[in-house]
Design a protein around this motif. Sequence first.
Motif, PDB file in Angstrom:
ATOM      1  N   GLN A   8       0.859  -1.185   0.000  1.00  0.00           N
ATOM      2  CA  GLN A   8       0.000   0.000   0.000  1.00  0.00           C
ATOM      3  C   GLN A   8       0.893   1.231   0.000  1.00  0.00           C
ATOM      4  OE1 GLN A   8      -2.912   0.189   3.118  1.00  0.00           O
ATOM      5  NE2 GLN A   8      -3.504   2.264   2.596  1.00  0.00           N
ATOM      6  N   VAL A   9       0.744   2.075  -1.025  1.00  0.00           N
ATOM      7  CA  VAL A   9       1.615   3.239  -1.163  1.00  0.00           C
ATOM      8  C   VAL A   9       0.882   4.566  -0.966  1.00  0.00           C
ATOM      9  CG1 VAL A   9       3.306   2.093  -2.634  1.00  0.00           C
ATOM     10  CG2 VAL A   9       1.347   3.219  -3.670  1.00  0.00           C
ATOM     11  N   ARG A  10      -0.459   4.548  -0.985  1.00  0.00           N
ATOM     12  CA  ARG A  10      -1.233   5.764  -0.757  1.00  0.00           C
ATOM     13  C   ARG A  10      -2.269   5.527   0.321  1.00  0.00           C
ATOM     14  NH1 ARG A  10      -3.379   8.881  -5.583  1.00  0.00           N
ATOM     15  NH2 ARG A  10      -3.543  10.382  -3.909  1.00  0.00           N
ATOM     16  N   SER A  11      -2.679   6.586   0.964  1.00  0.00           N
ATOM     17  CA  SER A  11      -3.645   6.501   2.044  1.00  0.00           C
ATOM     18  C   SER A  11      -5.044   6.204   1.516  1.00  0.00           C
ATOM     19  CB  SER A  11      -3.665   7.813   2.817  1.00  0.00           C
ATOM     20  OG  SER A  11      -4.650   7.779   3.821  1.00  0.00           O
ATOM     21  N   LYS A  12      -5.822   5.543   2.356  1.00  0.00           N
ATOM     22  CA  LYS A  12      -7.200   5.218   1.992  1.00  0.00           C
ATOM     23  C   LYS A  12      -8.200   6.193   2.612  1.00  0.00           C
ATOM     24  CE  LYS A  12      -7.610   1.940   5.796  1.00  0.00           C
ATOM     25  NZ  LYS A  12      -7.896   0.575   6.167  1.00  0.00           N
ATOM     26  N   ILE A  13      -7.742   7.288   3.170  1.00  0.00           N
ATOM     27  CA  ILE A  13      -8.597   8.188   3.935  1.00  0.00           C
ATOM     28  C   ILE A  13      -9.767   8.741   3.114  1.00  0.00           C
ATOM     29  CG2 ILE A  13      -8.672  10.448   5.063  1.00  0.00           C
ATOM     30  CD1 ILE A  13      -5.993   9.785   6.319  1.00  0.00           C
ATOM     31  N   VAL A  18     -16.075   1.144  -0.606  1.00  0.00           N
ATOM     32  CA  VAL A  18     -15.813  -0.105  -1.332  1.00  0.00           C
ATOM     33  C   VAL A  18     -14.307  -0.330  -1.473  1.00  0.00           C
ATOM     34  CG1 VAL A  18     -16.137  -1.274  -3.535  1.00  0.00           C
ATOM     35  CG2 VAL A  18     -17.996   0.043  -2.549  1.00  0.00           C
ATOM     36  N   GLN A  19     -13.564   0.731  -1.746  1.00  0.00           N
ATOM     37  CA  GLN A  19     -12.114   0.601  -1.889  1.00  0.00           C
ATOM     38  C   GLN A  19     -11.453   0.332  -0.541  1.00  0.00           C
ATOM     39  OE1 GLN A  19     -10.793   4.079  -3.987  1.00  0.00           O
ATOM     40  NE2 GLN A  19     -11.843   3.490  -5.866  1.00  0.00           N
ATOM     41  N   LYS A  20     -11.959   0.933   0.519  1.00  0.00           N
ATOM     42  CA  LYS A  20     -11.433   0.655   1.861  1.00  0.00           C
ATOM     43  C   LYS A  20     -11.644  -0.809   2.224  1.00  0.00           C
ATOM     44  CE  LYS A  20     -12.182   5.319   3.607  1.00  0.00           C
ATOM     45  NZ  LYS A  20     -12.880   6.162   4.550  1.00  0.00           N
ATOM     46  N   LEU A  21     -12.818  -1.335   1.901  1.00  0.00           N
ATOM     47  CA  LEU A  21     -13.103  -2.736   2.192  1.00  0.00           C
ATOM     48  C   LEU A  21     -12.240  -3.672   1.343  1.00  0.00           C
ATOM     49  CD1 LEU A  21     -16.986  -2.583   2.531  1.00  0.00           C
ATOM     50  CD2 LEU A  21     -15.308  -2.861   4.357  1.00  0.00           C
ATOM     51  N   THR A  22     -11.941  -3.269   0.124  1.00  0.00           N
ATOM     52  CA  THR A  22     -11.069  -4.071  -0.730  1.00  0.00           C
ATOM     53  C   THR A  22      -9.661  -4.140  -0.147  1.00  0.00           C
ATOM     54  OG1 THR A  22     -12.357  -3.458  -2.666  1.00  0.00           O
ATOM     55  CG2 THR A  22     -10.172  -4.347  -3.064  1.00  0.00           C
ATOM     56  N   LEU A  23      -9.149  -3.013   0.351  1.00  0.00           N
ATOM     57  CA  LEU A  23      -7.831  -3.023   0.991  1.00  0.00           C
ATOM     58  C   LEU A  23      -7.828  -3.918   2.221  1.00  0.00           C
ATOM     59  CD1 LEU A  23      -6.761   0.716   0.730  1.00  0.00           C
ATOM     60  CD2 LEU A  23      -5.789  -1.217  -0.495  1.00  0.00           C
ATOM     61  N   GLU A  24      -8.889  -3.855   3.015  1.00  0.00           N
ATOM     62  CA  GLU A  24      -9.000  -4.720   4.192  1.00  0.00           C
ATOM     63  C   GLU A  24      -9.021  -6.190   3.786  1.00  0.00           C
ATOM     64  OE1 GLU A  24      -9.340  -4.184   7.634  1.00  0.00           O
ATOM     65  OE2 GLU A  24      -8.731  -2.099   7.287  1.00  0.00           O
ATOM     66  N   LEU A  28      -4.365  -5.256   3.858  1.00  0.00           N
ATOM     67  CA  LEU A  28      -3.593  -4.022   3.986  1.00  0.00           C
ATOM     68  C   LEU A  28      -4.304  -3.072   4.935  1.00  0.00           C
ATOM     69  CD1 LEU A  28      -2.777  -3.624   0.220  1.00  0.00           C
ATOM     70  CD2 LEU A  28      -1.177  -4.252   2.010  1.00  0.00           C
ATOM     71  N   LYS A  29      -3.661  -2.783   6.052  1.00  0.00           N
ATOM     72  CA  LYS A  29      -4.281  -1.928   7.063  1.00  0.00           C
ATOM     73  C   LYS A  29      -3.527  -0.629   7.287  1.00  0.00           C
ATOM     74  CE  LYS A  29      -6.434  -5.716   9.353  1.00  0.00           C
ATOM     75  NZ  LYS A  29      -6.186  -6.879  10.115  1.00  0.00           N
ATOM     76  N   LYS A  30      -2.250  -0.584   6.941  1.00  0.00           N
ATOM     77  CA  LYS A  30      -1.440   0.608   7.166  1.00  0.00           C
ATOM     78  C   LYS A  30      -0.648   0.947   5.911  1.00  0.00           C
ATOM     79  CE  LYS A  30      -0.631  -0.130  12.075  1.00  0.00           C
ATOM     80  NZ  LYS A  30       0.373  -0.253  13.111  1.00  0.00           N
ATOM     81  N   MET A  31      -0.168   2.176   5.865  1.00  0.00           N
ATOM     82  CA  MET A  31       0.691   2.601   4.774  1.00  0.00           C
ATOM     83  C   MET A  31       1.980   1.788   4.781  1.00  0.00           C
ATOM     84  SD  MET A  31      -0.396   5.181   2.896  1.00  0.00           S
ATOM     85  CE  MET A  31       1.148   5.824   2.339  1.00  0.00           C
ATOM     86  N   ASN A  32       2.509   1.515   3.615  1.00  0.00           N
ATOM     87  CA  ASN A  32       3.749   0.771   3.406  1.00  0.00           C
ATOM     88  C   ASN A  32       3.686  -0.668   3.905  1.00  0.00           C
ATOM     89  OD1 ASN A  32       5.180   2.929   2.139  1.00  0.00           O
ATOM     90  ND2 ASN A  32       5.401   3.861   4.145  1.00  0.00           N
ATOM     91  N   ALA A  33       2.493  -1.157   4.183  1.00  0.00           N
ATOM     92  CA  ALA A  33       2.344  -2.565   4.567  1.00  0.00           C
ATOM     93  C   ALA A  33       2.478  -3.421   3.310  1.00  0.00           C
ATOM     94  CB  ALA A  33       0.996  -2.792   5.220  1.00  0.00           C
ATOM     95  N   VAL A  34       3.102  -4.593   3.459  1.00  0.00           N
ATOM     96  CA  VAL A  34       3.294  -5.503   2.335  1.00  0.00           C
ATOM     97  C   VAL A  34       2.669  -6.841   2.687  1.00  0.00           C
ATOM     98  CG1 VAL A  34       4.987  -6.683   0.894  1.00  0.00           C
ATOM     99  CG2 VAL A  34       5.438  -4.362   1.679  1.00  0.00           C
ATOM    100  N   LEU A  53      -3.888   2.961  -5.271  1.00  0.00           N
ATOM    101  CA  LEU A  53      -3.482   2.969  -3.861  1.00  0.00           C
ATOM    102  C   LEU A  53      -2.384   1.973  -3.552  1.00  0.00           C
ATOM    103  CD1 LEU A  53      -7.024   3.074  -2.202  1.00  0.00           C
ATOM    104  CD2 LEU A  53      -5.503   4.992  -2.634  1.00  0.00           C
ATOM    105  N   VAL A  54      -2.163   1.014  -4.442  1.00  0.00           N
ATOM    106  CA  VAL A  54      -1.211  -0.059  -4.169  1.00  0.00           C
ATOM    107  C   VAL A  54      -0.175  -0.167  -5.273  1.00  0.00           C
ATOM    108  CG1 VAL A  54      -2.880  -1.404  -2.846  1.00  0.00           C
ATOM    109  CG2 VAL A  54      -2.593  -1.849  -5.269  1.00  0.00           C
ATOM    110  N   GLU A  55       0.874  -0.930  -4.963  1.00  0.00           N
ATOM    111  CA  GLU A  55       1.946  -1.206  -5.916  1.00  0.00           C
ATOM    112  C   GLU A  55       2.219  -2.691  -5.868  1.00  0.00           C
ATOM    113  OE1 GLU A  55       6.353  -0.403  -4.949  1.00  0.00           O
ATOM    114  OE2 GLU A  55       5.651   1.376  -6.024  1.00  0.00           O
TER     115      GLU A  55
END
Length: 58
Positions: A8-13, A18-24, A28-34, A53-55
Amino acid sequence: MATIKIKQVRSKIKSPKVQKLTLEALGLKKMNAVVEHEATPQILGMVAKVKHLVEVIK
């Protein structure tokens, strides 16, 4: 199947819920998490929904 690393390279704020739930769902819960996942069509579809939001790290 091959595995991919997703970072995750960008914030989900200010993202839609729907995109927040997809990250969850990707784990991915925090920035720079892999996280590491199998490269299934379901995972690749989720990555495509939040590609701004991701790489993907090979």
